[in-house]
Enzyme design. Structure first.
Site, PDB file in Angstrom:
ATOM      1  N   LYS A  79       0.870  -1.173   0.000  1.00 39.94           N
ATOM      2  CA  LYS A  79       0.000   0.000   0.000  1.00 39.94           C
ATOM      3  C   LYS A  79       0.909   1.224   0.000  1.00 39.94           C
ATOM      4  O   LYS A  79       2.010   1.193   0.541  1.00 39.94           O
ATOM      5  CB  LYS A  79      -0.857   0.000   1.273  1.00 39.94           C
ATOM      6  CG  LYS A  79      -2.061   0.897   1.211  1.00 39.94           C
ATOM      7  CD  LYS A  79      -3.299   0.152   0.773  1.00 39.94           C
ATOM      8  CE  LYS A  79      -4.506   1.056   0.761  1.00 39.94           C
ATOM      9  NZ  LYS A  79      -5.742   0.328   0.428  1.00 39.94           N
ATOM     10  N   GLY A 179     -21.250   6.191   6.050  1.00 39.24           N
ATOM     11  CA  GLY A 179     -20.500   6.653   4.878  1.00 39.24           C
ATOM     12  C   GLY A 179     -21.195   6.281   3.585  1.00 39.24           C
ATOM     13  O   GLY A 179     -21.467   5.101   3.320  1.00 39.24           O
ATOM     14  N   GLY A 181     -20.026   7.131   0.438  1.00 36.88           N
ATOM     15  CA  GLY A 181     -19.057   7.538  -0.573  1.00 36.88           C
ATOM     16  C   GLY A 181     -19.081   6.598  -1.763  1.00 36.88           C
ATOM     17  O   GLY A 181     -20.114   6.011  -2.102  1.00 36.88           O
ATOM     18  N   VAL A 183     -17.963   3.585  -2.295  1.00 34.05           N
ATOM     19  CA  VAL A 183     -18.439   2.230  -2.011  1.00 34.05           C
ATOM     20  C   VAL A 183     -19.816   2.280  -1.352  1.00 34.05           C
ATOM     21  O   VAL A 183     -20.737   1.557  -1.739  1.00 34.05           O
ATOM     22  CB  VAL A 183     -17.458   1.468  -1.091  1.00 34.05           C
ATOM     23  CG1 VAL A 183     -17.978   0.063  -0.818  1.00 34.05           C
ATOM     24  CG2 VAL A 183     -16.076   1.403  -1.699  1.00 34.05           C
TER      25      VAL A 183
HETATM   26  P1  NAD Z   1     -15.001   7.725  -0.074  1.00 39.08           P
HETATM   27  O1  NAD Z   1     -14.041   8.747   0.389  1.00 39.08           O
HETATM   28  O2  NAD Z   1     -15.571   7.804  -1.444  1.00 39.08           O
HETATM   29  O3  NAD Z   1     -16.244   7.651   0.930  1.00 39.08           O
HETATM   30  C1  NAD Z   1     -16.159   7.829   2.308  1.00 39.08           C
HETATM   31  C2  NAD Z   1     -17.458   8.495   2.742  1.00 39.08           C
HETATM   32  O4  NAD Z   1     -17.489   8.555   4.160  1.00 39.08           O
HETATM   33  C3  NAD Z   1     -17.600   9.927   2.237  1.00 39.08           C
HETATM   34  O5  NAD Z   1     -18.897  10.124   1.690  1.00 39.08           O
HETATM   35  C4  NAD Z   1     -17.392  10.768   3.504  1.00 39.08           C
HETATM   36  O6  NAD Z   1     -18.101  11.994   3.461  1.00 39.08           O
HETATM   37  C5  NAD Z   1     -17.930   9.832   4.550  1.00 39.08           C
HETATM   38  N1  NAD Z   1     -17.457  10.098   5.908  1.00 39.08           N
HETATM   39  C6  NAD Z   1     -16.262  10.590   6.312  1.00 39.08           C
HETATM   40  N2  NAD Z   1     -16.226  10.679   7.654  1.00 39.08           N
HETATM   41  C7  NAD Z   1     -17.407  10.206   8.099  1.00 39.08           C
HETATM   42  C8  NAD Z   1     -17.979  10.027   9.381  1.00 39.08           C
HETATM   43  N3  NAD Z   1     -17.316  10.351  10.493  1.00 39.08           N
HETATM   44  N4  NAD Z   1     -19.230   9.514   9.482  1.00 39.08           N
HETATM   45  C9  NAD Z   1     -19.925   9.188   8.375  1.00 39.08           C
HETATM   46  N5  NAD Z   1     -19.439   9.346   7.120  1.00 39.08           N
HETATM   47  C10 NAD Z   1     -18.195   9.844   6.995  1.00 39.08           C
HETATM   48  O7  NAD Z   1     -14.265   6.315   0.161  1.00 39.08           O
HETATM   49  P2  NAD Z   1     -14.652   4.894  -0.429  1.00 39.08           P
HETATM   50  O8  NAD Z   1     -13.839   4.630  -1.639  1.00 39.08           O
HETATM   51  O9  NAD Z   1     -16.133   4.759  -0.479  1.00 39.08           O
HETATM   52  O10 NAD Z   1     -14.081   3.948   0.713  1.00 39.08           O
HETATM   53  C11 NAD Z   1     -14.728   3.820   1.963  1.00 39.08           C
HETATM   54  C12 NAD Z   1     -13.904   2.901   2.853  1.00 39.08           C
HETATM   55  O11 NAD Z   1     -13.796   1.630   2.228  1.00 39.08           O
HETATM   56  C13 NAD Z   1     -12.470   3.365   3.106  1.00 39.08           C
HETATM   57  O12 NAD Z   1     -12.102   2.984   4.412  1.00 39.08           O
HETATM   58  C14 NAD Z   1     -11.654   2.578   2.094  1.00 39.08           C
HETATM   59  O13 NAD Z   1     -10.324   2.370   2.523  1.00 39.08           O
HETATM   60  C15 NAD Z   1     -12.416   1.283   2.088  1.00 39.08           C
HETATM   61  N6  NAD Z   1     -12.236   0.530   0.838  1.00 39.08           N
HETATM   62  C16 NAD Z   1     -12.563   1.084  -0.352  1.00 39.08           C
HETATM   63  C17 NAD Z   1     -12.400   0.347  -1.519  1.00 39.08           C
HETATM   64  C18 NAD Z   1     -12.791   0.913  -2.851  1.00 39.08           C
HETATM   65  O14 NAD Z   1     -12.893   0.138  -3.821  1.00 39.08           O
HETATM   66  N7  NAD Z   1     -13.063   2.196  -2.950  1.00 39.08           N
HETATM   67  C19 NAD Z   1     -11.886  -0.958  -1.461  1.00 39.08           C
HETATM   68  C20 NAD Z   1     -11.573  -1.500  -0.218  1.00 39.08           C
HETATM   69  C21 NAD Z   1     -11.738  -0.739   0.924  1.00 39.08           C
END
Ligand code: NAD
Length: 347
Positions: A79, A179, A181, A183
């Site tokens: 990573k 969250g 976001g 995902v």
């Molecule tokens: P992202 O940044 O698109 O979404 C995160 C969301 O969480 C955002 O909408 C943000 O506003 C919200 N958020 C932040 N702080 C918060 C809080 N305190 N309470 C509620 N919501 C809050 O990220 P993502 O790509 O959706 O990833 C989300 C998680 O999944 C991360 O931990 C990431 O490491 C993990 N992940 C993502 C992927 C991927 O394919 N994107 C793969 C494996 C793991």
């Protein structure tokens, strides 16, 4: 010790890459190449200090070793973390410098998107390294892994709901989503289509309003989501959310979400078990994205094949639930031992 955090096996190598022209300060952590080149995304984030960034890179890269092994991928775990510059910066130039740092590892580490990085960042890097994936291609497979991650989490929740909660389907099952976001939003759509009732929280009010309007979700505050009256909690925002403060307040009996490193400490997995809560380990359920970028990288990317491979996460969740019946271990400890046993070159 710099050569291994207390609950980690040591990393093979860690590169500190700095470029004074662009302001790049990056940590590229190669945890294990036992199964193949280390594969894992690049996080772009503001950290309180450089040691916090190092800690994040080391924890996340070890998680990738376990994730890639359980997903049966011919890749090891790595990573990268780029520390977000405090002032103005030229984003394409910064990612170009990062791409050169990736290239300097000569294929020992392959990068892709993570929190804070975009498909455009990955595309821009292709001029500087061939060891990058998650790139959108006109008329061909590739790009954003998030929908695939969401699908893997969805099938895991579905399996958990049937096996752990004894429900026939997701119809009427209450799921709290922390969250919305990249995902979390796709996961919310999958769950809504399957008939689940959503309770949601996000720091971004627009995303919450959209979930209320489009998915009939109930909104709660960000401080209330983990303790909501639900059957399932799906953490999809931050790490370390399952901790000594949050665990006593949980009402759900099943936890499964996308966020990496959800357990603050290994003991928190035991605390969940003691409360009769089943935790499906993050690196088991959220492997859909790495499955997608790994297939893309190997030029085996094709939508149906990738989705079928992601769907296999369901079988691994079932296997984990079978294994813990026999071993009496918590799911977190069982998955950890299972994944570590696979940190060898695939046959
Ligand atoms: P992202 O940044 O698109 O979404 C995160 C969301 O969480 C955002 O909408 C943000 O506003 C919200 N958020 C932040 N702080 C918060 C809080 N305190 N309470 C509620 N919501 C809050 O990220 P993502 O790509 O959706 O990833 C989300 C998680 O999944 C991360 O931990 C990431 O490491 C993990 N992940 C993502 C992927 C991927 O394919 N994107 C793969 C494996 C793991």
């Amino acid at each position: 010790s710099l050569f291994g955090l207390p609950d980690q096996s040591p990393h093979e190598r860690v590169l500190l890459a700095a470029d004074p022209v662009t302001g790049l300060k990056a940590i590229l952590a190669v945890h294990s190449t036992a199964r193949g080149p280390a594969f894992g995304g690049c996080r772009f984030w503001s950290y309180d200090n450089e040691l916090a960034a190092l800690n994040d890179a080391l924890r996340l890269s070890q998680g990738m070793s376990l994730k890639n092994a359980l997903a049966n991928l011919p890749f090891g775990g790595g990573k990268a973390v780029i520390i977000k510059p405090a002032g103005d910066f030229d984003r394409p130039a910064l990612f170009a410098a990062f791409g050169r740092a990736v290239q300097s590892l000569d294929g020992a580490y392959i990068t892709a998107e993570d929190v804070g990085t975009t498909t455009a960042d990955m595309l821009g890097m292709t001029a500087h390294t061939q060891y990058v994936s998650g790139i959108p291609r006109e008329g061909a497979f590739g790009g954003d892994p998030s929908p695939k991650t969401a699908y893997g989490v969805f099938v895991s929740i579905d399996e958990g709901v049937k096996r752990v909660l004894g429900r026939e389907s997701l119809q009427g099952v209450r799921v709290a989503l922390q969250g919305l976001g990249a995902v979390g939003w796709h996961l919310a759509e999958y769950l809504h289509r399957a008939g689940a009732q959503l309770v949601v929280a996000d720091v971004n009010a627009d995303k919450v309003a959209r979930a209320q309007a489009k998915l009939g979700a109930q909104a709660v505050g960000i401080g209330e989501i983990l303790a909501a009256e639900v059957d399932v909690v799906a953490p999809c925002a931050l790490g370390a959310v399952l901790n000594a403060q949050s665990i006593p307040a949980l009402k759900a009996k099943l936890i499964a979400g996308a966020a990496n490193n959800q357990l603050a400490t290994a003991a928190d997995g035991d605390a969940l078990q003691a409360r009769g809560i089943t935790y499906l380990p993050d690196y088991l359920v959220n492997a859909g994205g790495i499955i997608s970028v790994a297939r893309e990288f190997r030029n085996e990317g094709e939508e149906t094949a990738v989705m079928n491979e992601v769907a296999q996460i369901r079988g691994r969740v079932a296997e984990l639930l079978d294994r813990i019946k026999t071993s009496g271990q918590t799911p977190a400890r069982e998955a950890d031992a299972w994944a570590r046993s696979l940190l060898v070159k695939p046959a």
